[in-house]
Design a protein around this motif. Structure first.
Motif, short mmCIF file in Angstrom:
data_model
loop_
_atom_site.label_atom_id
_atom_site.label_comp_id
_atom_site.label_asym_id
_atom_site.label_seq_id
_atom_site.Cartn_x
_atom_site.Cartn_y
_atom_site.Cartn_z
N LYS A 1 33.42 43.92 47.59
CA LYS A 1 34.42 43.43 48.18
C LYS A 1 35.42 44.10 48.88
O LYS A 1 36.11 45.63 47.86
CB LYS A 1 34.75 42.20 47.19
CG LYS A 1 34.67 41.01 47.35
CD LYS A 1 35.27 39.68 46.13
CE LYS A 1 34.89 38.83 45.68
NZ LYS A 1 35.58 37.45 45.31
N MET B 1 38.30 45.41 51.54
CA MET B 1 40.02 45.13 52.55
C MET B 1 38.97 46.15 53.92
O MET B 1 38.76 46.95 53.64
CB MET B 1 40.51 45.19 52.02
CG MET B 1 42.06 44.83 52.95
SD MET B 1 43.61 44.94 51.86
CE MET B 1 44.81 44.47 52.78
N ASN C 1 33.45 41.41 52.91
CA ASN C 1 34.84 41.73 53.63
C ASN C 1 35.30 40.46 52.86
O ASN C 1 35.23 39.54 52.84
CB ASN C 1 34.63 41.11 54.88
CG ASN C 1 35.72 40.87 55.83
OD1 ASN C 1 37.11 41.75 54.85
ND2 ASN C 1 36.31 41.57 56.83
N ALA C 2 35.91 41.26 51.85
CA ALA C 2 36.91 40.49 51.07
C ALA C 2 38.12 39.22 51.80
O ALA C 2 38.02 38.43 51.01
CB ALA C 2 37.91 41.15 49.94
N VAL D 1 47.00 39.49 49.51
CA VAL D 1 46.46 40.77 49.37
C VAL D 1 46.64 40.61 48.31
O VAL D 1 45.17 41.22 47.47
CB VAL D 1 47.03 41.48 50.76
CG1 VAL D 1 46.69 43.03 50.15
CG2 VAL D 1 47.35 40.75 51.73
N THR E 1 43.71 38.98 46.19
CA THR E 1 42.30 39.10 45.95
C THR E 1 41.96 39.69 45.00
O THR E 1 42.81 40.92 45.45
CB THR E 1 42.94 39.39 47.88
OG1 THR E 1 42.73 37.89 48.16
CG2 THR E 1 40.94 39.06 47.67
N ASP E 2 40.98 39.57 45.05
CA ASP E 2 39.80 41.95 43.64
C ASP E 2 39.64 42.21 45.09
O ASP E 2 38.67 42.02 46.33
CB ASP E 2 38.99 41.02 43.49
CG ASP E 2 39.56 40.63 41.47
OD1 ASP E 2 40.85 40.66 40.85
OD2 ASP E 2 38.98 39.78 41.18
N VAL E 3 40.35 43.07 45.37
CA VAL E 3 39.33 44.57 46.37
C VAL E 3 38.85 45.89 45.31
O VAL E 3 39.41 46.28 45.06
CB VAL E 3 40.76 44.88 47.70
CG1 VAL E 3 40.06 46.18 47.95
CG2 VAL E 3 41.10 44.11 48.31
N ASP E 4 37.53 45.73 45.79
CA ASP E 4 36.50 46.46 45.16
C ASP E 4 36.92 48.06 46.37
O ASP E 4 37.05 49.13 45.24
CB ASP E 4 35.66 46.61 45.37
CG ASP E 4 35.00 45.31 43.74
OD1 ASP E 4 35.51 44.87 42.77
OD2 ASP E 4 34.00 44.28 44.48
N LEU F 1 38.53 50.23 49.94
CA LEU F 1 39.15 49.89 51.04
C LEU F 1 38.48 50.29 52.15
O LEU F 1 38.50 51.89 52.30
CB LEU F 1 40.85 50.56 51.28
CG LEU F 1 41.29 49.90 50.52
CD1 LEU F 1 43.66 50.97 50.18
CD2 LEU F 1 42.08 48.84 51.24
N TRP G 1 44.30 46.38 41.70
CA TRP G 1 43.00 46.11 42.43
C TRP G 1 41.89 47.10 41.71
O TRP G 1 41.85 48.21 41.26
CB TRP G 1 43.14 46.09 43.65
CG TRP G 1 43.23 45.56 44.82
CD1 TRP G 1 44.33 44.48 44.62
CD2 TRP G 1 43.68 45.81 46.06
NE1 TRP G 1 44.33 43.63 45.90
CE2 TRP G 1 44.71 45.15 46.56
CE3 TRP G 1 44.41 47.71 47.00
CZ2 TRP G 1 44.76 45.47 48.42
CZ3 TRP G 1 44.71 47.70 47.72
CH2 TRP G 1 44.82 46.10 48.37
N TYR H 1 38.18 54.59 48.24
CA TYR H 1 38.45 54.19 50.10
C TYR H 1 38.35 55.27 50.83
O TYR H 1 37.10 55.93 50.53
CB TYR H 1 39.89 54.00 50.18
CG TYR H 1 40.80 56.09 49.75
CD1 TYR H 1 40.49 56.44 51.44
CD2 TYR H 1 41.27 56.33 48.42
CE1 TYR H 1 41.20 57.47 50.91
CE2 TYR H 1 41.37 57.68 48.70
CZ TYR H 1 41.27 58.30 49.37
OH TYR H 1 41.96 59.59 50.02
#
Length: 343
Positions: free
Chosen positions: A221, A223, A256-257, A274, A277-280, A282, A306, A314
């Motif tokens: 996922k 961001m 897309n997260a 933000v 939300t789990d963000v894997d 960037l 995260w 990222y």
């Protein structure tokens, strides 16, 4: 808080009609002018946002409007058409393509006084004596915004063109195919279709190779947001929800997260949303930001929970993540970050 930029309004709208192009045919005989035109590929007619644009020769005084984009100027340069540009207002200040940012910087800007949207007002546009004006969306031809309309430009001998998905300024359905459409349309307008088709074929080949390597893998996922840019009232108002970005993510083996966070291209999110939300990973897009990587690192420190922060995952990108001729570079860079063991 990121600095609010006036061009953010144009950016949100800039990125729904896909233009169709076809070459007029001629069956006149004995007319040397007509024969020469047929040999050169002219005349060419484009049905662009419901407006018929006829070209009898390659434009030589092109004006590219800002539109918070580099799609049009980058496509012209990729096609080898830099010498046709009389005035350019598009710049990101950086590029994934070596030499492109410097090439854009070296282009003439027309020495005009820009309006509050950092674009070319009507009288200044007419004074540039263009024979083709390119705008990312119909915003650039809206009289209410102080711009020359398509009709006014036609009256002074200038063709006009709105890029794919820019007719109604709704870019939520934009895909990489629209970048190819832009290449094809400009290829036809300037009689360099062979070059356009080669660029498209190379891009498709690169993307297919990358997508093949990550096929079947779990989709992290991601961001996606613009660095140091504010477009709304919340802390995170430049977060991507829909559009070409998602097509790029999918082909890179990601998702897309925040795709469901908005029905439009961008989401206006609170810090709490933000954080929850789990963000894997960037993907930070730099628009006239000299160091989007620094912004990415700041976010990873701000949200240590995260998975992206724990794994320091990222990607900092610029023009390849946007409508234009270099989407394959974004697909490759993102895929390598999301699935490093596959490369």
């Amino acid at each position: 808080m990121p600095k609010k930029r006036p061009v953010a309004i144009a950016l949100a709208g800039a990125l729904c009609l896909v233009t169709a192009a076809c070459a007029d045919s001629t069956d006149e005989t004995g007319d040397k002018a007509s024969a020469a035109a047929a040999t050169s590929g002219y005349p060419v007619t484009l049905d662009n946002c419901g407006v018929s644009e006829k070209f009898t020769k390659a434009p030589s005084r092109v004006v590219t409007m800002n539109g918070a984009s580099v799609a049009e100027v980058s496509t012209l340069l990729a096609l080898g058409l830099g010498d046709s540009i009389a005035a350019n207002q598009q710049t990101y200040g950086m590029s994934e393509v070596a030499g492109r940012a410097d090439a854009i910087k070296a282009l003439p800007n027309g020495d005009v006084k820009l309006n509050d949207a950092y674009d070319i007002p009507r009288e200044a546009m007419i004074g540039l004596r263009p024979d083709l004006v390119l705008s990312t969306t119909s915003y650039g031809f809206d009289e209410k915004n102080g711009f020359a309309t398509r009709e006014q430009l036609k009256d002074v001998g200038a063709n006009t063109y709105v890029s794919p998905q820019g007719c109604d300024q709704d870019t939520s359905k934009m895909t990489i195919a629209d970048s190819y459409r832009l290449l094809r349309d400009l290829g036809k307008i300037f009689n360099v279709s062979d070059k356009a088709e080669q660029l498209i074929a190379d891009s498709e080949k690169n993307i297919a190779a990358v997508s093949g390597k990550v096929e079947g893998e779990k989709k992290p996922k991601v961001m996606v947001l613009f660095s140091n840019m504010t477009m709304g009232g919340n802390d995170f108002s430049s977060v991507v929800a829909k559009g070409i970005y998602n097509d790029i993510l999918t082909k890179a083996g990601g998702s897309n997260a925040f795709e469901s966070a908005s029905k439009t291209s961008f989401a206006d999110l609170s810090k709490e949303k933000v954080a929850a939300t789990d963000v894997d990973a960037l993907v930070v897009i730099g628009y006239n930001d000299p160091d989007p990587a620094a912004y990415a690192k700041k976010l990873l420190k701000e949200f240590p929970q995260w998975p992206a922060a724990k794994n320091n995952t990222y990607v900092a990108l610029s023009d390849s993540m946007y409508l234009g001729p270099s989407n394959d570079l974004a697909v490759e860079k993102i895929a390598k970050a999301l699935h490093p063991d596959k490369f």
